[in-house]
Design a protein around this motif. Structure first.
Motif, PDB file in Angstrom:
ATOM      1  N   GLN A  41       0.855  -1.193   0.000  1.00  0.00           N
ATOM      2  CA  GLN A  41       0.000   0.000   0.000  1.00  0.00           C
ATOM      3  C   GLN A  41       0.886   1.236   0.000  1.00  0.00           C
ATOM      4  O   GLN A  41       1.792   1.356   0.823  1.00  0.00           O
ATOM      5  CB  GLN A  41      -0.903   0.002   1.227  1.00  0.00           C
ATOM      6  CG  GLN A  41      -1.890   1.151   1.251  1.00  0.00           C
ATOM      7  CD  GLN A  41      -2.789   1.116   2.483  1.00  0.00           C
ATOM      8  OE1 GLN A  41      -2.679   0.247   3.333  1.00  0.00           O
ATOM      9  NE2 GLN A  41      -3.665   2.095   2.576  1.00  0.00           N
ATOM     10  N   ALA A  43       1.371   5.481   0.120  1.00  0.00           N
ATOM     11  CA  ALA A  43       0.755   6.719   0.608  1.00  0.00           C
ATOM     12  C   ALA A  43       1.655   7.897   0.270  1.00  0.00           C
ATOM     13  O   ALA A  43       2.887   7.794   0.344  1.00  0.00           O
ATOM     14  CB  ALA A  43       0.550   6.642   2.118  1.00  0.00           C
ATOM     15  N   SER A  47       1.005  14.047   2.686  1.00  0.00           N
ATOM     16  CA  SER A  47      -0.380  14.109   3.144  1.00  0.00           C
ATOM     17  C   SER A  47      -0.526  13.365   4.470  1.00  0.00           C
ATOM     18  O   SER A  47      -0.323  12.147   4.523  1.00  0.00           O
ATOM     19  CB  SER A  47      -1.307  13.480   2.100  1.00  0.00           C
ATOM     20  OG  SER A  47      -2.582  13.235   2.647  1.00  0.00           O
ATOM     21  N   LEU A  49      -3.241  12.628   6.065  1.00  0.00           N
ATOM     22  CA  LEU A  49      -4.304  11.619   5.959  1.00  0.00           C
ATOM     23  C   LEU A  49      -3.832  10.368   5.226  1.00  0.00           C
ATOM     24  O   LEU A  49      -4.160   9.243   5.633  1.00  0.00           O
ATOM     25  CB  LEU A  49      -5.539  12.199   5.279  1.00  0.00           C
ATOM     26  CG  LEU A  49      -6.297  13.239   6.098  1.00  0.00           C
ATOM     27  CD1 LEU A  49      -7.469  13.802   5.301  1.00  0.00           C
ATOM     28  CD2 LEU A  49      -6.772  12.657   7.406  1.00  0.00           C
ATOM     29  N   ASP A  50      -3.063  10.540   4.166  1.00  0.00           N
ATOM     30  CA  ASP A  50      -2.525   9.385   3.443  1.00  0.00           C
ATOM     31  C   ASP A  50      -1.622   8.559   4.361  1.00  0.00           C
ATOM     32  O   ASP A  50      -1.697   7.334   4.372  1.00  0.00           O
ATOM     33  CB  ASP A  50      -1.727   9.833   2.217  1.00  0.00           C
ATOM     34  CG  ASP A  50      -2.539   9.831   0.938  1.00  0.00           C
ATOM     35  OD1 ASP A  50      -3.783   9.840   1.023  1.00  0.00           O
ATOM     36  OD2 ASP A  50      -1.931   9.832  -0.146  1.00  0.00           O
ATOM     37  N   LEU A  52      -1.683   8.355   7.618  1.00  0.00           N
ATOM     38  CA  LEU A  52      -2.486   7.687   8.652  1.00  0.00           C
ATOM     39  C   LEU A  52      -3.231   6.460   8.125  1.00  0.00           C
ATOM     40  O   LEU A  52      -3.495   5.530   8.881  1.00  0.00           O
ATOM     41  CB  LEU A  52      -3.454   8.674   9.294  1.00  0.00           C
ATOM     42  CG  LEU A  52      -2.793   9.759  10.152  1.00  0.00           C
ATOM     43  CD1 LEU A  52      -3.834  10.769  10.630  1.00  0.00           C
ATOM     44  CD2 LEU A  52      -2.036   9.159  11.325  1.00  0.00           C
ATOM     45  N   THR A  53      -3.539   6.440   6.828  1.00  0.00           N
ATOM     46  CA  THR A  53      -4.239   5.279   6.262  1.00  0.00           C
ATOM     47  C   THR A  53      -3.370   4.025   6.289  1.00  0.00           C
ATOM     48  O   THR A  53      -3.896   2.918   6.188  1.00  0.00           O
ATOM     49  CB  THR A  53      -4.706   5.520   4.807  1.00  0.00           C
ATOM     50  OG1 THR A  53      -3.575   5.707   3.965  1.00  0.00           O
ATOM     51  CG2 THR A  53      -5.659   6.687   4.710  1.00  0.00           C
ATOM     52  N   LEU A  54      -2.064   4.179   6.449  1.00  0.00           N
ATOM     53  CA  LEU A  54      -1.179   3.018   6.510  1.00  0.00           C
ATOM     54  C   LEU A  54      -1.271   2.290   7.850  1.00  0.00           C
ATOM     55  O   LEU A  54      -0.848   1.143   7.963  1.00  0.00           O
ATOM     56  CB  LEU A  54       0.271   3.430   6.246  1.00  0.00           C
ATOM     57  CG  LEU A  54       0.580   3.970   4.849  1.00  0.00           C
ATOM     58  CD1 LEU A  54       2.028   4.414   4.767  1.00  0.00           C
ATOM     59  CD2 LEU A  54       0.262   2.948   3.775  1.00  0.00           C
ATOM     60  N   ALA A  55      -1.822   2.947   8.872  1.00  0.00           N
ATOM     61  CA  ALA A  55      -2.011   2.357  10.210  1.00  0.00           C
ATOM     62  C   ALA A  55      -0.746   1.640  10.684  1.00  0.00           C
ATOM     63  O   ALA A  55      -0.654   0.422  10.639  1.00  0.00           O
ATOM     64  CB  ALA A  55      -3.203   1.406  10.207  1.00  0.00           C
TER      65      ALA A  55
END
Length: 89
Positions: A41, A43, A47, A49-50, A52-55
């Motif tokens: 994935q 990101a 960004s 937000l991008d 953070l989407t990687l968790a």
């Protein structure tokens, strides 16, 4: 030219909002396109937000990829930030 480097999230709280914001701000200081990759994935490192989407909890393996005129410098700066545990510890 493209540069890559791998690293491990080593701060005790992982890549949460505060370190993600620091990383994004740092990435924005460079002209290069900068991306973080986790388990396939990707990101945009500019960004929050991008990112953070990687968790990414502590111990997460990530790769940073940068393309552009100052890509190598961008990666070096990000690796330094990670090594310093985002200034949190």
């Amino acid at each position: 030219m493209e540069f890559r480097a791998s690293f491990v999230i080593n701060n005790k709280l992982g890549l949460h909002a505060r370190p993600a914001a620091k990383l994004a701000k740092l990435a924005c200081a460079y002209k290069a396109q900068v991306f973080l990759v986790r388990a396939g994935q990707m990101a945009d490192a500019k960004s929050v937000l991008d990112i953070l989407t990687l968790a990414c909890p502590p111990g997460t393996n990530l790769e940073v990829v940068a393309k552009g005129p100052d890509a190598e410098e961008a990666i070096e700066a990000i690796l330094k930030l990670v090594k310093e545990k985002f200034g949190e510890e």
